[in-house]
Design an enzyme around this catalytic site. Structure first.
Site, short mmCIF file in Angstrom:
data_model
loop_
_atom_site.label_atom_id
_atom_site.label_comp_id
_atom_site.label_asym_id
_atom_site.label_seq_id
_atom_site.Cartn_x
_atom_site.Cartn_y
_atom_site.Cartn_z
CB SER A 119 74.06 48.42 31.10
OG SER A 119 74.50 47.16 30.64
CE1 TYR A 123 78.82 50.49 28.83
CE2 TYR A 123 78.27 48.28 29.61
CZ TYR A 123 77.90 49.46 28.99
OH TYR A 123 76.61 49.63 28.53
#
Ligand SMILES: NC(=O)c1ccc[n+]([C@@H]2O[C@H](COP(=O)([O-])OP(=O)(O)OC[C@H]3O[C@@H](n4cnc5c(N)ncnc54)[C@H](OP(=O)(O)O)[C@@H]3O)[C@@H](O)[C@H]2O)c1
Length: 244
Positions: free
Chosen positions: A143, A156
């Site tokens: 990501s 995260y």
């Protein structure tokens, strides 16, 4: 020019929806037979029907990517059915966006297990098959949050940085075994991801996000390179999103 993946077998994790489903179908369109995993069998069966329309074999193996026995079973079934896995796409992942001081230990465990442990487990059990055949590719969906830290998503981001570290190390370690290791790092993608944990349905910003097919194109670009060419990393983001 991209090569055909005819005769190759791609194992895609978290293939029941979102990016994983789009990646599986894109690789099938490029010629690969599939092994697809996830917890929702009906969604995997519907994916298999789509792939079969392209005359591609699909082995559906429902299971929890955070559980060693489920992952071992998936890889063993792939070996029994095809004798090999040529391409592993580590895609399973969850997100929970909130202030760090409000993040519970349960949420921490869930993100670490779903994002890092699942990637470790699938890679751990597929790599020996690839070493044996001196051939393979591992592509992990990280990501933008694996490249820069963001407020409101510390844990995260930590999991996505961890995936980057795992893959960068494996790229170096597995090179002598003719195994390519790459990462694809999207910005926001319009999927179920993070609904109820940072995103809400109907949020207008969803319209500006990437679609799962955009990410699938990037994964296919990595997977279908001529063998002597290696794409280490792709980052792609919605044009409306600032650079990380
Ligand atoms: N969407 C974004 O904005 C975005 C941006 C950058 C990176 N990413 C990354 O892209 C990847 C895919 O996300 P997505 O957006 O496609 O999310 P999604 O639509 O929520 O899909 C997640 C997939 O993972 C599966 N999954 C989740 N936990 C699992 C578990 N414990 N065991 C087995 N399967 C599990 C889900 O299937 P079941 O529920 O059926 O098990 C589903 O197929 C993630 O790694 C995420 O971090 C997403």
């Amino acid at each position: 020019m991209l090569r055909s993946l005819d005769g190759e077998v791609a194992l895609v994790t978290g293939a029941s929806r979102g990016i994983g489903r789009a990646v599986a179908l894109r690789l099938a369109r490029q010629g690969a037979d599939l092994v697809v995993s996830g917890r929702t069998k009906e969604d995997l069966d519907s994916l298999a029907n789509e792939a079969e329309k392209m005359r591609k074999k699909t082995l559906v193996v429902p299971g929890d990517a955070t559980k060693e026995q489920d992952v071992k079973k998936t890889v063993q079934m792939a070996k029994d059915a095809y004798g090999k896995v040529d391409i592993l796409v580590n895609n399973v992942g969850i997100g929970s966006y909130k202030p760090f001081a409000e993040t519970t230990v349960e949420e921490y465990d869930a993100m670490i297990n779903s994002n890092v442990k699942s990637t470790y487990l699938f890679t751990r059990f597929v790599v020996p098959l690839m070493i044996e055949r001196h051939y393979g590719q591992i592509i992990t969906i990280s990501s933008g949050s694996g490249h820069a830290g963001y407020a409101g998503e510390a844990v995260y981001c930590g999991t996505k940085f961890a995936e980057m570290g795992l893959m960068e190390s494996l790229d170096r370690e597995l090179l002598p075994h003719n195994i390519k290791v790459s990462t694809v790092s999207p910005g926001g993608v319009n999927t179920f991801f993070a609904f109820g944990a940072g995103r809400t349905k109907g949020d207008p910003s969803l319209q500006d996000m990437l679609n799962p097919d955009d990410v699938a194109e990037a994964v296919n670009f990595v997977a279908a390179q001529p063998w002597k060419s290696m794409v280490t990393e792709i980052t792609l983001r919605p044009a409306s999103e600032p650079r990380y």
